[in-house]
Every structure is written in C-alpha cells, then in structure tokens.
Design a protein around this motif. Sequence first.
Motif, PDB file in Angstrom:
ATOM      1  N   LEU A   1       0.838  -1.200   0.000  1.00 14.90           N
ATOM      2  CA  LEU A   1       0.000   0.000   0.000  1.00 14.90           C
ATOM      3  C   LEU A   1       0.874   1.252   0.000  1.00 14.90           C
ATOM      4  O   LEU A   1       0.583   2.222  -0.719  1.00 14.90           O
ATOM      5  CB  LEU A   1      -0.939  -0.005   1.200  1.00 14.90           C
ATOM      6  CG  LEU A   1      -1.875   1.204   1.342  1.00 14.90           C
ATOM      7  CD1 LEU A   1      -2.736   1.392   0.096  1.00 14.90           C
ATOM      8  CD2 LEU A   1      -2.766   1.057   2.574  1.00 14.90           C
ATOM      9  N   ASP A   2       1.937   1.245   0.789  1.00 16.97           N
ATOM     10  CA  ASP A   2       2.852   2.386   0.801  1.00 16.97           C
ATOM     11  C   ASP A   2       3.509   2.580  -0.564  1.00 16.97           C
ATOM     12  O   ASP A   2       3.759   3.713  -0.993  1.00 16.97           O
ATOM     13  CB  ASP A   2       3.917   2.206   1.878  1.00 16.97           C
ATOM     14  CG  ASP A   2       3.376   2.456   3.278  1.00 16.97           C
ATOM     15  OD1 ASP A   2       2.371   3.186   3.386  1.00 16.97           O
ATOM     16  OD2 ASP A   2       3.930   1.912   4.239  1.00 16.97           O
ATOM     17  N   LYS A   3       3.783   1.481  -1.244  1.00 17.01           N
ATOM     18  CA  LYS A   3       4.343   1.577  -2.598  1.00 17.01           C
ATOM     19  C   LYS A   3       3.336   2.239  -3.536  1.00 17.01           C
ATOM     20  O   LYS A   3       3.698   3.098  -4.337  1.00 17.01           O
ATOM     21  CB  LYS A   3       4.708   0.190  -3.119  1.00 17.01           C
ATOM     22  CG  LYS A   3       5.344   0.195  -4.500  1.00 17.01           C
ATOM     23  CD  LYS A   3       5.720  -1.213  -4.944  1.00 17.01           C
ATOM     24  CE  LYS A   3       6.336  -1.192  -6.344  1.00 17.01           C
ATOM     25  NZ  LYS A   3       6.694  -2.574  -6.794  1.00 17.01           N
TER      26      LYS A   3
ATOM     27  N   GLY B   1       3.423   6.628   1.382  1.00 12.21           N
ATOM     28  CA  GLY B   1       2.448   6.596   2.464  1.00 12.21           C
ATOM     29  C   GLY B   1       1.385   7.667   2.293  1.00 12.21           C
ATOM     30  O   GLY B   1       1.231   8.253   1.216  1.00 12.21           O
ATOM     31  N   LEU B   2       0.658   7.924   3.363  1.00 15.49           N
ATOM     32  CA  LEU B   2      -0.425   8.898   3.361  1.00 15.49           C
ATOM     33  C   LEU B   2       0.133  10.309   3.496  1.00 15.49           C
ATOM     34  O   LEU B   2       1.042  10.546   4.295  1.00 15.49           O
ATOM     35  CB  LEU B   2      -1.387   8.611   4.516  1.00 15.49           C
ATOM     36  CG  LEU B   2      -2.035   7.219   4.526  1.00 15.49           C
ATOM     37  CD1 LEU B   2      -2.599   6.910   5.912  1.00 15.49           C
ATOM     38  CD2 LEU B   2      -3.115   7.123   3.466  1.00 15.49           C
ATOM     39  N   ARG B   3      -0.410  11.248   2.724  1.00 18.90           N
ATOM     40  CA  ARG B   3       0.016  12.648   2.795  1.00 18.90           C
ATOM     41  C   ARG B   3      -0.801  13.395   3.836  1.00 18.90           C
ATOM     42  O   ARG B   3      -2.034  13.381   3.803  1.00 18.90           O
ATOM     43  CB  ARG B   3      -0.166  13.334   1.436  1.00 18.90           C
ATOM     44  CG  ARG B   3       1.089  13.491   0.590  1.00 18.90           C
ATOM     45  CD  ARG B   3       1.805  12.218   0.343  1.00 18.90           C
ATOM     46  NE  ARG B   3       2.990  12.408  -0.497  1.00 18.90           N
ATOM     47  CZ  ARG B   3       3.732  11.412  -0.927  1.00 18.90           C
ATOM     48  NH1 ARG B   3       3.437  10.170  -0.593  1.00 18.90           N
ATOM     49  NH2 ARG B   3       4.806  11.637  -1.674  1.00 18.90           N
ATOM     50  N   ARG B   4      -0.104  14.052   4.762  1.00 18.53           N
ATOM     51  CA  ARG B   4      -0.801  14.838   5.776  1.00 18.53           C
ATOM     52  C   ARG B   4      -1.539  15.995   5.117  1.00 18.53           C
ATOM     53  O   ARG B   4      -1.086  16.585   4.141  1.00 18.53           O
ATOM     54  CB  ARG B   4       0.201  15.352   6.803  1.00 18.53           C
ATOM     55  CG  ARG B   4       0.854  14.222   7.592  1.00 18.53           C
ATOM     56  CD  ARG B   4       1.959  14.715   8.496  1.00 18.53           C
ATOM     57  NE  ARG B   4       1.449  15.584   9.545  1.00 18.53           N
ATOM     58  CZ  ARG B   4       2.202  16.042  10.549  1.00 18.53           C
ATOM     59  NH1 ARG B   4       3.486  15.730  10.612  1.00 18.53           N
ATOM     60  NH2 ARG B   4       1.678  16.824  11.476  1.00 18.53           N
ATOM     61  N   GLY B   5      -2.719  16.299   5.671  1.00 16.59           N
ATOM     62  CA  GLY B   5      -3.531  17.375   5.119  1.00 16.59           C
ATOM     63  C   GLY B   5      -4.437  16.938   3.991  1.00 16.59           C
ATOM     64  O   GLY B   5      -5.129  17.764   3.396  1.00 16.59           O
TER      65      GLY B   5
END
Length: 317
Positions: free
Chosen positions: A96-98, A103-107
């Motif tokens: 999923l990170d790939k 990974g998930l972007r803050r905001g």
Amino acid sequence: MVENVQDEHKIKLTTEIHPLLTNDILTQLKNNDIRTLGNFLDKSIEELARKSKLKYKEISLIRKHIINTYTTNIFNAEEYYNKPLSSIIPTGIQSLDKLLEGGLRRGKVYEICGTPHSGKSQIFYTLAVNLSLERNQGIYFIDTRNEFCIERIEQILKLRGYNLEETAPKIENNIFVEQIFDVNDLITTLKELHDEIPKKWNHMRVIVIDLFSSIFWPLSFEESRLGFLNYVTNLINSLAKQHSIVVIIINSVKVNIVNKSVTTPDLGQYWFDVPDTRLLIKQNMFNVDNYSIEVLKSTRLKQGCIVNIVIDKNGVS
C-alpha cells in the motif's frame, strides 16, 4: 493576485506566485512534474531541494506564502510548518505504501471504498496497530455502525508476538474510538476534534470515519442530504488542512448491474470529487485471503495503478 481558490491543484506555478520562482526554477520544477501549487505543497522540502536549485529556507518561504495567500482554509502557516518535516505517514503495509508513493500525505482526504465484506475496515485495524505501536502516533476512529472490534486488534498483536499487557498503555493512549448514531453526532464530533486536537491530541495523525455513507442515507430528502453532506465535507477538509492530519473515509460502492466490473462510490456526484485520493479494494474471487487495491481517482497518483495485498488473521500485508 488569485485568492480564495479551493483547489490548489488547479493553480499553475508562475513567476507571479513568488519572486523566488524564477523562470529557471520553474523549468526545473516542471521537468519533475511539479506544475501547480498543489504539486509544490505535496512534495517534502528535501524532495523540492533535490529537484530544483532552491534552498531549504527559500522553499519554506514559498510554501508559507502559498498557504497564506492561495487557500481558503483558515489556519496558521507558521504552526503548520513547525510540525515534523515529513509530510508522509507510512501505513506500514508495504504494498500500500508503494502504491501511495511512500504513504499517506498529511492534510489530505482519502477514501477507501468497496463492496460489503471487501476488507475496507481491516485496513484500519492494521493501520491502527502500526501507527500506535511502531510510530507512537494517534488514530481516531469514528464508528457509525457500532462495529469497532478491540478483539481484532488484540488478535493482530498476539499473532505478531506482542505482549498485550506491555502494549496496553500505547493502545489506550493512541487509539481513540467514538460511536456516533446520526449526522448531527458526526458534525458535533468533527467540531470537537477541531478544538481538542491542538489542546490534548497533538500526536493525532489519522482520523477514520467508517462507514461514511450510512450516516447520510437515512435522511429522507435529497436536498437535506446534500446540505448536510456539503457541511460535513467542509468540516473534514478544514480539519485535515488546519491540523495537518490525514482523514480516511471508508465508504461503500454501487455495482453496475450490467457491467459488474464498473463501480461508483456511494453518495452521488457531489461526493465523487471530494477525496484527494480514492482507493477501491476488491477481494480475489479465487483466493479469499488475496485482495487488490486500485487507484480510482487521485490528484497526484496515477489512476488505474493496482497492488495486491493479503488479509488474514495477522492483519493486512
């Protein structure tokens, strides 16, 4: 000067945005597919420095100027950029990170959608364990169906070899669960989070709402449903931006009865464009432990990209 624009991904970078954005710098950025304000804000300072001749301090000045000038969200840019440099939160799920390019972007607002029992909620349980134990970060789970299962988290911990007594303090301090029953409860909770995160939950990184669409369908009139949906959408976007956190919406999908491979997320056309990234999770019909995650829509990821995951007693891998 352009002001009060809701979608920073639609505003192109030009020399008029900031004096430090010279034609030479803009060419370097464009060569690395950084063409809009949104592209610029999505990248870390380190990455921007590598892909241009800008210095760290110059990048910070440009980013703060963009935040203060070109967004409608009301928040303190100084506080925003005094937070940890990394704008990426790894999920700890390698494939999923790939797919998410780290990974998930803050905001940002993400949507994980799928048919019933397709594994949507299982991603939350694994994410909760990974964030709370391995990164000591907070995750807030808004439960609309009274289906949160602490036993599932304990099962993942046991199978990974954790001692439940030793991990209990971190779990209690980092995983928060709130059950809600209707859209008014959801609005109250989101408003309270706006106020409380800076005061006592400054380690909060992710908010999950599961199942999002179930809150709105009981509303009897389409006009009423759309009004509440619009209001909640504004709260969610503001919450993500103001506090630099990730909001994950878990949603159901509608399957086309003619072409069963075609699916659309619940809540209609208005909601369709709201999430920054929409992921579709599907179970492999020939192997019950195998699933796929596909990018249906994203402001920064390539649409149609797919990775495979395994969901079993150990969680998601």
